[in-house]
Design an enzyme around this catalytic site. Sequence first.
Site, short mmCIF file in Angstrom:
data_model
loop_
_atom_site.label_atom_id
_atom_site.label_comp_id
_atom_site.label_asym_id
_atom_site.label_seq_id
_atom_site.Cartn_x
_atom_site.Cartn_y
_atom_site.Cartn_z
N CYS B 67 39.84 10.43 44.59
CA CYS B 67 40.70 9.31 45.01
C CYS B 67 40.13 8.62 46.25
O CYS B 67 40.17 7.39 46.36
CB CYS B 67 42.13 9.76 45.26
SG CYS B 67 42.31 11.20 46.32
N HIS B 173 46.62 12.24 48.69
CA HIS B 173 46.04 11.16 47.88
C HIS B 173 45.55 10.04 48.79
O HIS B 173 46.10 9.84 49.88
CB HIS B 173 47.12 10.64 46.92
CG HIS B 173 46.61 9.76 45.82
ND1 HIS B 173 45.58 10.11 45.00
CD2 HIS B 173 46.99 8.53 45.41
CE1 HIS B 173 45.36 9.14 44.12
NE2 HIS B 173 46.20 8.16 44.36
N ASP B 191 47.33 2.19 43.56
CA ASP B 191 47.02 3.58 43.25
C ASP B 191 45.81 3.68 42.33
O ASP B 191 45.81 3.14 41.22
CB ASP B 191 48.26 4.23 42.59
CG ASP B 191 48.21 5.73 42.61
OD1 ASP B 191 47.12 6.31 42.44
OD2 ASP B 191 49.27 6.36 42.81
#
Lengths: 215, 215
Positions: B67, B173, B191
């Site tokens: 991520c 994240h 995201d």
Amino acid sequence: MSGVSTLAGGQGFKKTYYKRQLPCPPAIAFASAEGRQVFAEALAEGHMNGFFRLMEQFSTQDEPAYCGLASLAMVLNALAIDPRRTWKGAWRWFHEHMLDCCRPLAEVKERGITLPQAACLARCNGAKVALHRYGSVSLGQFRQQVMEVCSSGEEHLVVSYSRKPFLQTGDGHFSPIGGYHAARDLVLILDVARFKYPPHWVSIPTLFEAMRHPD
Amino acid sequence: MSGVSTLAGGQGFKKTYYKRQLPCPPAIAFASAEGRQVFAEALAEGHMNGFFRLMEQFSTQDEPAYCGLASLAMVLNALAIDPRRTWKGAWRWFHEHMLDCCRPLAEVKERGITLPQAACLARCNGAKVALHRYGSVSLGQFRQQVMEVCSSGEEHLVVSYSRKPFLQTGDGHFSPIGGYHAARDLVLILDVARFKYPPHWVSIPTLFEAMRHPD
């Protein structure tokens, strides 16, 4: 994080490219001041409903001949179609490398896909498809389709066209349409060759002419 | 092309997922009717200038622990930094697999990166970086930074946070911030785990709390 401009130098870079200059006109770059203004107006017109789902899945073609596959993967993901097979780990999600029906991937890598093959691929992955060949609709009908699709948000449009009328390098290419600006008669092309050209607005008549390109 | 809803069935699908339901509230899904309204208002406020370049490069993390790398690749591409090395063919462009300084990629694949490692990676790839650890700025200062970055369009912000305050599955994240809505005090999280959650708006105080998460 902000940018530091860097200049590529040395022999090793002579035959490599950091993007291409987008010819403007005829295009208007999406993120330019004019492009942002066009976007805001198109949004206010109600012709950017399809944009949101497409943008969520905007991706880059992984191979020179995968523009059709990348465009389809974007649209299949935007339509929230479950691929019924895994992409990576436990996740089901469309990646262009998974679009392996209708034509062997090795052949697609060599020669790309035709418009009927794109329709076949979309269908065999669960989409309802309406295929319109150049010559089967008028400019006015095409404009109407673009407007309806962009304002619905429930369906998406992928176009097969030549880059030449846009003065861009290369020729036959697939990309999804991301929006429509009625007052200026412009469509937003979400170009999947993002390492080369950013998304851009072009006029409907020029895109229509570019779609004359044979498969 | 429009969608056909398909239902996954059979034993083979029991342990695989077609996305996760985004918990709303606390989030507002980007492409929902409310999300589109929030977007249009934030655009009118002048707090979506950074969105355009980021959206052009919106991509999916390729590995569960990537991520941070995917967020950095997006931002480096959005900043139009020339990686000075090729991605594929003749093209220079950032892909997360190319972010291999500061920490061996094999280790990143196992354990991800910390916030200082993210800053190191961005710097060694040519970005100017300002690193703000949780506790070094107040909620008001963070809000001010978000507003400035989102309206400038010349810099971008990546946040490291826990998914738990958003009632999302998973924990630590990274993702880039795509915009700000002042009147409702909302930020847009682009995201990078797009196979799991779509982009979504969350409140600044909730994001600030989520950033308390240790590396």
